[in-house]
Design an enzyme around this catalytic site. Sequence first.
Site, short mmCIF file in Angstrom:
data_model
loop_
_atom_site.label_atom_id
_atom_site.label_comp_id
_atom_site.label_asym_id
_atom_site.label_seq_id
_atom_site.Cartn_x
_atom_site.Cartn_y
_atom_site.Cartn_z
N ASP A 180 59.09 56.35 -1.23
CA ASP A 180 57.67 56.54 -2.52
C ASP A 180 57.98 57.08 -3.98
OD1 ASP A 180 57.41 59.19 -2.16
OD2 ASP A 180 55.30 58.92 -1.21
N ASP A 188 59.18 54.99 3.73
CA ASP A 188 58.17 56.46 3.10
C ASP A 188 56.61 55.36 3.17
OD1 ASP A 188 57.89 59.61 2.94
OD2 ASP A 188 58.98 58.53 0.73
N LYS A 193 59.28 57.97 7.65
CA LYS A 193 58.49 59.57 7.09
C LYS A 193 57.68 59.51 6.17
CE LYS A 193 60.67 61.35 3.09
NZ LYS A 193 58.89 61.44 3.10
N GLU A 207 61.18 70.50 1.89
CA GLU A 207 61.78 69.50 -0.09
C GLU A 207 61.21 70.92 -0.76
OE1 GLU A 207 60.05 65.93 -1.33
OE2 GLU A 207 60.48 67.06 -3.37
O1 KIV Z 1 60.69 59.52 -1.71
C1 KIV Z 1 62.08 60.33 -1.92
O2 KIV Z 1 62.46 59.92 -2.03
C2 KIV Z 1 61.42 61.21 -0.87
C3 KIV Z 1 62.48 62.30 -0.80
C4 KIV Z 1 63.15 62.49 -1.86
C5 KIV Z 1 62.73 62.86 0.48
O3 KIV Z 1 60.28 61.29 0.16
NA NA Z 2 58.70 60.31 -0.21
#
Ligand code: KIV
Ligand code: NA
Length: 278
Positions: free
Chosen positions: A47, A86, A116, A185
């Site tokens: 995201d 995501d 995710k 993170e």
């Molecule tokens: O949105 C994203 O790019 C992420 C990564 C940084 C893990 O969640």
């Molecule tokens: Na993200």
Amino acid sequence: CSDAKPVTVPEIRAAKGERKLCMVTAYDYPSARIADQAGVDMILVGDSLAMVVLGQQDTLGVTMEDMLHHTLAASRGRSRALLVGDMPFLSYQADVAEAVRNAGRFLAQGRANAVKLEGGKAYAPHVAAMVGAGIPVVGHVGLTPQYFNTLGGFKTQGRSAASARAMLEDAKALEEAGAFAMVLEAVPEETAALITRELTIPTIGIGAGNVTDGQVLVLHDLLGLFDRFVPKFVKQYAQIGPAMVDALQSYCDEVRSGAFPAPEHTFRLPPEERDKLA
Ligand code: KIV
Ligand code: NA
């Protein structure tokens, strides 16, 4: 690359302790193709799309429709890497049934292999329901940018022994719910080491030191394509943004001077047709 076997969820699980996993974000056909050709294990349609592609200030405004549009485009560019979508803000937080439906859309409409989601043990029921529906899930603890209003900004998390242990509890609950990997993170290396040691699924770090089972970075950060800010944990492996500006300046210079297009870029009539026009 095209004849390489696609990476599977069981292979990602089995990589723990065997080999380090390499993950990167990509948001469209060409970037997923480039990531796949480079041999990454997992592509995340993050995201972070909101910020690095759509130019928004944070990740809260990106929608399911935005995410599915980009996930489907990315799916067409990869052949080997496992594709993870995501889940955007408010696509899973409100209730478990909506979370499962939206997660399912990433597989059915976005052609992702997994999703995710950000958040701790409060989301264990959501993860369990998704996994029960055949939707593999990657967890994400530590700095969870969708929660920046609650966290008070984009700050390193797990900076005390107590908060490290709380984060471990969150991660364990998600693992028990069936998550197959865990993004960590912006956490101190010691916190990442504890969680990596205690989980049986691979940890994928971003700003979590060198102790995790794998790493993930935002494509635009590592290629030097995003210049608004560069977090401490980013290594820029190239300066593609400035190289693109250079190329476009050369193009404009040659258009203005008349050097482009040259004869080799130009279609010509056959001589007999040319004579008839004269
Ligand atoms: O949105 C994203 O790019 C992420 C990564 C940084 C893990 O969640
Ligand atoms: Na993200």
